[in-house]
Enzyme design. Sequence first.
Site, PDB file in Angstrom:
ATOM      1  N   GLY A 108     -29.671   7.801 -18.659  1.00 11.84           N
ATOM      2  CA  GLY A 108     -30.033   7.622 -17.253  1.00 11.84           C
ATOM      3  C   GLY A 108     -29.106   6.611 -16.582  1.00 11.84           C
TER       4      GLY A 108
ATOM      5  N   PRO B 251     -29.983  19.249 -24.035  1.00 11.56           N
ATOM      6  CA  PRO B 251     -30.261  18.223 -25.052  1.00 11.56           C
ATOM      7  C   PRO B 251     -31.595  17.552 -24.729  1.00 11.56           C
ATOM      8  CG  PRO B 251     -28.064  17.938 -24.079  1.00 11.56           C
ATOM      9  CD  PRO B 251     -28.786  18.939 -23.243  1.00 11.56           C
TER      10      PRO B 251
ATOM     11  N   LEU C 179     -32.389  14.463 -25.448  1.00  9.95           N
ATOM     12  CA  LEU C 179     -32.206  13.056 -25.116  1.00  9.95           C
ATOM     13  C   LEU C 179     -30.951  12.880 -24.281  1.00  9.95           C
ATOM     14  CD1 LEU C 179     -33.469  10.162 -26.176  1.00  9.95           C
ATOM     15  CD2 LEU C 179     -31.152   9.977 -27.046  1.00  9.95           C
ATOM     16  N   GLY C 180     -31.033  12.048 -23.257  1.00  9.60           N
ATOM     17  CA  GLY C 180     -29.878  11.831 -22.392  1.00  9.60           C
ATOM     18  C   GLY C 180     -29.768  10.386 -21.939  1.00  9.60           C
TER      19      GLY C 180
ATOM     20  N   TYR D 152     -28.651   7.331  -6.209  1.00 10.50           N
ATOM     21  CA  TYR D 152     -28.032   6.286  -7.048  1.00 10.50           C
ATOM     22  C   TYR D 152     -26.598   5.953  -6.610  1.00 10.50           C
ATOM     23  CZ  TYR D 152     -31.722   7.887 -10.318  1.00 10.50           C
ATOM     24  OH  TYR D 152     -32.898   8.289 -10.904  1.00 10.50           O
TER      25      TYR D 152
ATOM     26  N   GLY E 234     -34.419  30.105 -19.835  1.00 10.82           N
ATOM     27  CA  GLY E 234     -33.661  30.527 -21.013  1.00 10.82           C
ATOM     28  C   GLY E 234     -32.502  29.621 -21.400  1.00 10.82           C
TER      29      GLY E 234
HETATM   30  P1  NAD Z   1     -35.868   2.580 -18.896  1.00 15.15           P
HETATM   31  O1  NAD Z   1     -37.273   2.655 -19.334  1.00 15.15           O
HETATM   32  O2  NAD Z   1     -34.876   3.525 -19.465  1.00 15.15           O
HETATM   33  O3  NAD Z   1     -35.401   1.073 -19.112  1.00 15.15           O
HETATM   34  C1  NAD Z   1     -34.056   0.682 -19.026  1.00 15.15           C
HETATM   35  C2  NAD Z   1     -33.963  -0.805 -19.358  1.00 15.15           C
HETATM   36  O4  NAD Z   1     -34.532  -1.049 -20.639  1.00 15.15           O
HETATM   37  C3  NAD Z   1     -32.527  -1.301 -19.479  1.00 15.15           C
HETATM   38  O5  NAD Z   1     -32.027  -1.675 -18.223  1.00 15.15           O
HETATM   39  C4  NAD Z   1     -32.669  -2.482 -20.408  1.00 15.15           C
HETATM   40  O6  NAD Z   1     -33.144  -3.606 -19.714  1.00 15.15           O
HETATM   41  C5  NAD Z   1     -33.770  -2.027 -21.343  1.00 15.15           C
HETATM   42  N1  NAD Z   1     -33.327  -1.401 -22.590  1.00 15.15           N
HETATM   43  C6  NAD Z   1     -32.613  -0.241 -22.738  1.00 15.15           C
HETATM   44  N2  NAD Z   1     -32.442   0.036 -24.048  1.00 15.15           N
HETATM   45  C7  NAD Z   1     -33.068  -0.946 -24.746  1.00 15.15           C
HETATM   46  C8  NAD Z   1     -33.242  -1.202 -26.122  1.00 15.15           C
HETATM   47  N3  NAD Z   1     -32.770  -0.384 -27.064  1.00 15.15           N
HETATM   48  N4  NAD Z   1     -33.935  -2.322 -26.476  1.00 15.15           N
HETATM   49  C9  NAD Z   1     -34.433  -3.160 -25.554  1.00 15.15           C
HETATM   50  N5  NAD Z   1     -34.312  -2.965 -24.217  1.00 15.15           N
HETATM   51  C10 NAD Z   1     -33.620  -1.866 -23.818  1.00 15.15           C
HETATM   52  O7  NAD Z   1     -35.911   2.670 -17.281  1.00 15.15           O
HETATM   53  P2  NAD Z   1     -34.985   3.331 -16.186  1.00 15.15           P
HETATM   54  O8  NAD Z   1     -33.555   3.029 -16.424  1.00 15.15           O
HETATM   55  O9  NAD Z   1     -35.594   2.967 -14.887  1.00 15.15           O
HETATM   56  O10 NAD Z   1     -35.225   4.898 -16.412  1.00 15.15           O
HETATM   57  C11 NAD Z   1     -34.318   5.703 -17.144  1.00 15.15           C
HETATM   58  C12 NAD Z   1     -33.658   6.728 -16.252  1.00 15.15           C
HETATM   59  O11 NAD Z   1     -34.638   7.567 -15.652  1.00 15.15           O
HETATM   60  C13 NAD Z   1     -32.908   6.117 -15.056  1.00 15.15           C
HETATM   61  O12 NAD Z   1     -31.666   5.580 -15.421  1.00 15.15           O
HETATM   62  C14 NAD Z   1     -32.816   7.317 -14.139  1.00 15.15           C
HETATM   63  O13 NAD Z   1     -31.780   8.168 -14.552  1.00 15.15           O
HETATM   64  C15 NAD Z   1     -34.188   7.975 -14.361  1.00 15.15           C
HETATM   65  N6  NAD Z   1     -35.191   7.563 -13.341  1.00 15.15           N
HETATM   66  C16 NAD Z   1     -35.649   8.517 -12.485  1.00 15.15           C
HETATM   67  C17 NAD Z   1     -36.591   8.192 -11.506  1.00 15.15           C
HETATM   68  C18 NAD Z   1     -37.084   9.268 -10.575  1.00 15.15           C
HETATM   69  O14 NAD Z   1     -37.723   8.950  -9.555  1.00 15.15           O
HETATM   70  N7  NAD Z   1     -36.824  10.526 -10.862  1.00 15.15           N
HETATM   71  C19 NAD Z   1     -37.085   6.883 -11.393  1.00 15.15           C
HETATM   72  C20 NAD Z   1     -36.619   5.922 -12.307  1.00 15.15           C
HETATM   73  C21 NAD Z   1     -35.677   6.280 -13.277  1.00 15.15           C
END
Ligand code: NAD
Length: 266
Positions: free
Chosen positions: A18, A13, A15-16, A48, A9
Amino acid sequence: METVQLNNGITAPILGFGTYRISPRVTAKYVTEAIKAGYRLFDTAQYYQNEAQVGEAINNSGIPRDQFFLTTKARTGGYAATKRSIEKSLRVAHQDYFDLMLVHFPMPDYMGTYQALEEAYQEGKLRAIGVSNFDNRDMQRIIDHFDVLPAVNQIETNVYTQDKSLTQFMKQYGIIQEAYAPLGEGPNPMFSDPVLVQLAQKHHKSVAQIMLKFLVQSGFMTIPGSTNPQHIRENIDLFDFTLTLAEMEELRGLDRGTSSWLGYQG
Ligand code: NAD
Protein backbone atom coordinates in the site's frame (compact mmCIF):
# COMPACT_ATOMS: atom_id res chain seq x y z
CA MET A 1 3.06 -15.79 -3.82
CA GLU A 2 -0.47 -17.11 -3.29
CA THR A 3 -3.17 -15.69 -5.53
CA VAL A 4 -6.92 -15.11 -5.43
CA GLN A 5 -9.30 -15.47 -8.33
CA LEU A 6 -11.63 -12.53 -8.86
CA ASN A 7 -15.27 -13.02 -9.91
CA ASN A 8 -14.44 -12.10 -13.54
CA GLY A 9 -11.86 -14.91 -13.74
CA ILE A 10 -8.60 -12.95 -13.45
CA THR A 11 -6.08 -13.67 -10.70
CA ALA A 12 -4.39 -11.29 -8.30
CA PRO A 13 -1.62 -11.74 -5.72
CA ILE A 14 -3.17 -12.06 -2.28
CA LEU A 15 -0.60 -9.76 -0.67
CA GLY A 16 0.48 -6.35 -1.90
CA PHE A 17 2.08 -3.04 -0.99
CA GLY A 18 0.00 0.00 0.00
CA THR A 19 1.27 3.49 -0.85
CA TYR A 20 -1.03 5.76 1.16
CA ARG A 21 0.85 8.62 2.89
CA ILE A 22 4.08 7.81 1.03
CA SER A 23 5.24 11.14 -0.34
CA PRO A 24 5.55 11.31 -4.16
CA ARG A 25 9.20 12.31 -3.59
CA VAL A 26 10.09 8.87 -2.23
CA THR A 27 7.36 6.63 -3.64
CA ALA A 28 9.42 5.25 -6.56
CA LYS A 29 12.23 4.39 -4.14
CA TYR A 30 10.00 2.38 -1.76
CA VAL A 31 8.01 0.72 -4.54
CA THR A 32 11.33 -0.36 -6.06
CA GLU A 33 12.38 -1.70 -2.64
CA ALA A 34 9.10 -3.62 -2.46
CA ILE A 35 9.53 -5.03 -5.99
CA LYS A 36 12.98 -6.31 -4.93
CA ALA A 37 11.39 -7.93 -1.88
CA GLY A 38 8.95 -9.79 -4.16
CA TYR A 39 5.77 -7.68 -4.13
CA ARG A 40 3.87 -7.56 -7.42
CA LEU A 41 0.56 -6.02 -6.27
CA PHE A 42 0.66 -2.25 -5.71
CA ASP A 43 -2.16 -0.08 -4.39
CA THR A 44 -2.31 3.61 -5.24
CA ALA A 45 -5.10 6.17 -5.71
CA GLN A 46 -5.79 9.50 -7.35
CA TYR A 47 -6.10 10.86 -3.81
CA TYR A 48 -2.54 9.76 -2.86
CA GLN A 49 -0.99 11.84 -5.67
CA ASN A 50 1.64 9.17 -6.29
CA GLU A 51 0.16 7.21 -9.21
CA ALA A 52 2.93 8.61 -11.45
CA GLN A 53 5.72 7.39 -9.19
CA VAL A 54 4.19 3.93 -8.65
CA GLY A 55 3.84 3.56 -12.44
CA GLU A 56 7.40 4.79 -12.96
CA ALA A 57 8.87 2.22 -10.54
CA ILE A 58 6.93 -0.61 -12.22
CA ASN A 59 7.89 0.53 -15.72
CA ASN A 60 11.57 0.85 -14.76
CA SER A 61 11.77 -2.47 -12.93
CA GLY A 62 12.83 -4.55 -15.95
CA ILE A 63 10.05 -7.01 -15.05
CA PRO A 64 7.28 -7.50 -17.64
CA ARG A 65 4.19 -5.43 -16.92
CA ASP A 66 1.96 -8.50 -16.93
CA GLN A 67 3.75 -9.78 -13.83
CA PHE A 68 2.29 -6.85 -11.85
CA PHE A 69 -1.16 -6.13 -10.50
CA LEU A 70 -1.67 -2.37 -10.26
CA THR A 71 -4.68 -0.92 -8.47
CA THR A 72 -5.80 2.69 -8.40
CA LYS A 73 -8.94 4.42 -7.12
CA ALA A 74 -11.19 7.14 -8.48
CA ARG A 75 -11.94 10.02 -6.18
CA THR A 76 -14.08 11.77 -8.77
CA GLY A 77 -17.85 11.93 -8.27
CA GLY A 78 -20.05 11.19 -11.27
CA TYR A 79 -19.81 9.88 -14.82
CA ALA A 80 -18.22 12.73 -16.81
CA ALA A 81 -15.58 13.66 -14.22
CA THR A 82 -14.64 10.01 -13.80
CA LYS A 83 -14.36 9.38 -17.55
CA ARG A 84 -11.78 12.17 -17.57
CA SER A 85 -10.03 11.08 -14.40
CA ILE A 86 -9.53 7.49 -15.63
CA GLU A 87 -7.76 8.84 -18.71
CA LYS A 88 -5.68 11.16 -16.55
CA SER A 89 -4.64 8.35 -14.19
CA LEU A 90 -3.58 6.17 -17.14
CA ARG A 91 -1.64 9.08 -18.59
CA VAL A 92 0.20 10.17 -15.43
CA ALA A 93 1.05 6.59 -14.46
CA HIS A 94 2.20 5.82 -18.03
CA GLN A 95 0.01 2.74 -18.23
CA ASP A 96 -2.06 1.21 -21.03
CA TYR A 97 -4.35 -0.32 -18.40
CA PHE A 98 -4.86 -0.76 -14.67
CA ASP A 99 -5.47 -4.23 -13.29
CA LEU A 100 -8.08 -2.92 -10.86
CA MET A 101 -9.76 0.43 -10.33
CA LEU A 102 -12.04 1.12 -7.38
CA VAL A 103 -14.58 3.78 -6.52
CA HIS A 104 -12.64 5.16 -3.54
CA PHE A 105 -15.62 6.19 -1.37
CA PRO A 106 -19.41 6.03 -1.69
CA MET A 107 -19.39 9.75 -2.50
CA PRO A 108 -22.38 11.54 -4.05
CA ASP A 109 -23.11 10.09 -7.48
CA TYR A 110 -21.01 6.98 -6.96
CA MET A 111 -23.38 5.28 -9.44
CA GLY A 112 -22.11 7.61 -12.18
CA THR A 113 -18.53 6.95 -11.08
CA TYR A 114 -19.11 3.19 -11.31
CA GLN A 115 -20.70 3.57 -14.75
CA ALA A 116 -17.54 5.27 -16.04
CA LEU A 117 -15.43 2.45 -14.55
CA GLU A 118 -17.70 -0.16 -16.15
CA GLU A 119 -17.27 1.43 -19.58
CA ALA A 120 -13.49 1.59 -19.19
CA TYR A 121 -13.57 -2.09 -18.16
CA GLN A 122 -15.55 -2.96 -21.30
CA GLU A 123 -13.01 -1.00 -23.37
CA GLY A 124 -10.12 -3.01 -21.88
CA LYS A 125 -8.56 -0.11 -19.97
CA LEU A 126 -9.29 -1.76 -16.61
CA ARG A 127 -8.95 -5.53 -16.10
CA ALA A 128 -11.29 -5.46 -13.10
CA ILE A 129 -13.39 -2.88 -11.24
CA GLY A 130 -14.67 -2.58 -7.71
CA VAL A 131 -15.42 -0.36 -4.76
CA SER A 132 -13.91 0.75 -1.47
CA ASN A 133 -15.47 1.74 1.85
CA PHE A 134 -18.87 0.48 0.66
CA ASP A 135 -21.43 -1.08 3.04
CA ASN A 136 -24.05 -3.73 2.15
CA ARG A 137 -26.64 -1.19 1.07
CA ASP A 138 -24.34 0.73 -1.30
CA MET A 139 -22.97 -2.50 -2.77
CA GLN A 140 -26.49 -3.85 -3.30
CA ARG A 141 -27.39 -0.76 -5.35
CA ILE A 142 -24.38 -1.35 -7.61
CA ILE A 143 -25.12 -5.08 -7.91
CA ASP A 144 -28.78 -4.47 -8.81
CA HIS A 145 -28.05 -1.77 -11.37
CA PHE A 146 -24.94 -2.81 -13.34
CA ASP A 147 -23.98 -5.78 -15.54
CA VAL A 148 -20.44 -5.95 -14.16
CA LEU A 149 -20.28 -7.00 -10.51
CA PRO A 150 -17.67 -5.34 -8.31
CA ALA A 151 -14.72 -7.74 -8.10
CA VAL A 152 -13.39 -6.26 -4.86
CA ASN A 153 -14.49 -4.12 -1.90
CA GLN A 154 -11.44 -2.61 -0.20
CA ILE A 155 -12.32 -1.93 3.43
CA GLU A 156 -10.57 -1.44 6.73
CA THR A 157 -9.91 -4.93 8.07
CA ASN A 158 -7.58 -6.11 10.80
CA VAL A 159 -7.71 -8.46 13.78
CA TYR A 160 -9.56 -5.84 15.87
CA THR A 161 -11.80 -4.60 13.02
CA GLN A 162 -13.65 -7.46 11.34
CA ASP A 163 -17.05 -6.67 9.87
CA LYS A 164 -18.21 -10.25 9.65
CA SER A 165 -21.68 -9.48 8.27
CA LEU A 166 -20.11 -7.48 5.41
CA THR A 167 -17.74 -10.40 4.72
CA GLN A 168 -20.74 -12.76 4.57
CA PHE A 169 -22.60 -10.42 2.21
CA MET A 170 -19.64 -10.19 -0.19
CA LYS A 171 -19.14 -13.96 -0.24
CA GLN A 172 -22.63 -14.42 -1.77
CA TYR A 173 -21.45 -12.51 -4.85
CA GLY A 174 -17.84 -13.69 -4.93
CA ILE A 175 -16.69 -10.14 -4.15
CA ILE A 176 -13.18 -10.32 -2.70
CA GLN A 177 -12.54 -8.41 0.50
CA GLU A 178 -9.33 -6.39 0.36
CA ALA A 179 -7.98 -5.44 3.77
CA TYR A 180 -6.65 -1.90 4.20
CA ALA A 181 -5.04 -0.74 7.43
CA PRO A 182 -4.24 -4.43 8.07
CA LEU A 183 -1.85 -3.43 10.87
CA GLY A 184 -4.26 -0.84 12.28
CA GLU A 185 -2.15 1.92 10.68
CA GLY A 186 1.00 1.27 12.70
CA PRO A 187 1.96 1.49 16.39
CA ASN A 188 -1.17 0.77 18.42
CA PRO A 189 -2.42 -1.48 21.26
CA MET A 190 -2.98 -4.43 18.89
CA PHE A 191 0.83 -4.90 18.80
CA SER A 192 0.85 -5.82 22.50
CA ASP A 193 -2.27 -7.99 22.50
CA PRO A 194 -1.32 -11.09 24.55
CA VAL A 195 -2.94 -13.52 22.08
CA LEU A 196 -1.01 -12.04 19.15
CA VAL A 197 2.25 -11.87 21.13
CA GLN A 198 1.90 -15.51 22.18
CA LEU A 199 1.16 -16.68 18.62
CA ALA A 200 4.16 -14.72 17.35
CA GLN A 201 6.41 -16.49 19.86
CA LYS A 202 4.95 -19.89 19.02
CA HIS A 203 5.43 -19.50 15.25
CA HIS A 204 8.78 -17.62 15.50
CA LYS A 205 7.22 -14.72 13.63
CA SER A 206 6.59 -11.05 14.46
CA VAL A 207 3.25 -9.78 15.76
CA ALA A 208 2.78 -7.91 12.47
CA GLN A 209 3.26 -11.17 10.55
CA ILE A 210 0.57 -12.88 12.65
CA MET A 211 -1.83 -9.97 11.97
CA LEU A 212 -1.18 -10.21 8.22
CA LYS A 213 -1.26 -14.00 8.08
CA PHE A 214 -4.68 -14.02 9.74
CA LEU A 215 -6.04 -11.83 6.92
CA VAL A 216 -4.33 -13.70 4.09
CA GLN A 217 -5.44 -17.06 5.50
CA SER A 218 -9.00 -15.67 5.68
CA GLY A 219 -8.78 -15.19 1.89
CA PHE A 220 -8.58 -11.39 1.99
CA MET A 221 -6.29 -9.48 -0.35
CA THR A 222 -4.03 -7.58 2.08
CA ILE A 223 -1.97 -4.45 1.41
CA PRO A 224 0.27 -3.33 4.30
CA GLY A 225 2.27 -0.15 3.78
CA SER A 226 5.74 0.73 5.09
CA THR A 227 8.77 2.87 4.39
CA ASN A 228 11.02 0.72 6.55
CA PRO A 229 12.97 -1.74 4.35
CA GLN A 230 13.05 -4.36 7.10
CA HIS A 231 9.27 -4.14 7.58
CA ILE A 232 8.73 -4.23 3.80
CA ARG A 233 10.55 -7.59 3.68
CA GLU A 234 8.95 -8.86 6.89
CA ASN A 235 5.41 -8.13 5.69
CA ILE A 236 5.72 -10.42 2.65
CA ASP A 237 7.48 -13.21 4.52
CA LEU A 238 4.25 -14.98 5.47
CA PHE A 239 4.13 -18.05 3.31
CA ASP A 240 6.24 -20.51 5.31
CA PHE A 241 3.82 -21.11 8.19
CA THR A 242 0.12 -21.77 8.80
CA LEU A 243 -2.18 -20.79 11.64
CA THR A 244 -4.23 -23.72 12.96
CA LEU A 245 -8.03 -23.71 12.76
CA ALA A 246 -8.16 -23.12 16.52
CA GLU A 247 -5.75 -20.17 16.23
CA MET A 248 -7.82 -18.65 13.40
CA GLU A 249 -10.93 -19.01 15.58
CA GLU A 250 -9.16 -17.37 18.53
CA LEU A 251 -8.12 -14.45 16.32
CA ARG A 252 -11.67 -14.07 14.96
CA GLY A 253 -12.72 -13.73 18.62
CA LEU A 254 -10.53 -10.60 19.09
CA ASP A 255 -12.83 -8.49 16.88
CA ARG A 256 -13.82 -5.18 18.50
CA GLY A 257 -16.37 -4.37 15.83
CA THR A 258 -15.26 -0.92 14.72
CA SER A 259 -12.03 1.02 14.59
CA SER A 260 -13.07 3.16 17.59
CA TRP A 261 -10.37 1.27 19.54
CA LEU A 262 -7.84 3.30 17.54
CA GLY A 263 -9.41 6.60 18.49
CA TYR A 264 -10.24 7.62 14.94
CA GLN A 265 -13.26 7.33 12.71
CA GLY A 266 -12.83 4.44 10.23
P1 NAD B 1 -1.24 -0.27 7.78
O1 NAD B 1 -2.13 -0.99 8.71
O2 NAD B 1 -0.68 -0.99 6.61
O3 NAD B 1 -0.08 0.37 8.66
C1 NAD B 1 1.08 0.92 8.09
C2 NAD B 1 2.01 1.37 9.22
O4 NAD B 1 2.28 0.27 10.08
C3 NAD B 1 3.37 1.81 8.72
O5 NAD B 1 3.35 3.17 8.37
C4 NAD B 1 4.25 1.56 9.92
O6 NAD B 1 4.11 2.58 10.87
C5 NAD B 1 3.64 0.30 10.51
N1 NAD B 1 4.25 -0.96 10.09
C6 NAD B 1 4.30 -1.49 8.82
N2 NAD B 1 4.90 -2.70 8.84
C7 NAD B 1 5.22 -2.96 10.14
C8 NAD B 1 5.84 -4.05 10.79
N3 NAD B 1 6.24 -5.14 10.13
N4 NAD B 1 6.01 -3.97 12.14
C9 NAD B 1 5.61 -2.89 12.83
N5 NAD B 1 4.99 -1.82 12.27
C10 NAD B 1 4.81 -1.85 10.93
O7 NAD B 1 -2.06 1.05 7.33
P2 NAD B 1 -2.18 1.87 5.99
O8 NAD B 1 -0.85 2.13 5.38
O9 NAD B 1 -3.06 3.02 6.30
O10 NAD B 1 -3.00 0.88 5.03
C11 NAD B 1 -2.36 0.07 4.06
C12 NAD B 1 -2.76 0.49 2.66
O11 NAD B 1 -4.17 0.38 2.50
C13 NAD B 1 -2.46 1.96 2.34
O12 NAD B 1 -1.10 2.18 2.06
C14 NAD B 1 -3.38 2.19 1.16
O13 NAD B 1 -2.81 1.66 -0.01
C15 NAD B 1 -4.62 1.39 1.59
N6 NAD B 1 -5.64 2.23 2.26
C16 NAD B 1 -6.83 2.40 1.62
C17 NAD B 1 -7.84 3.19 2.19
C18 NAD B 1 -9.14 3.36 1.47
O14 NAD B 1 -9.94 4.24 1.84
N7 NAD B 1 -9.41 2.57 0.45
C19 NAD B 1 -7.64 3.80 3.44
C20 NAD B 1 -6.41 3.58 4.10
C21 NAD B 1 -5.43 2.79 3.49
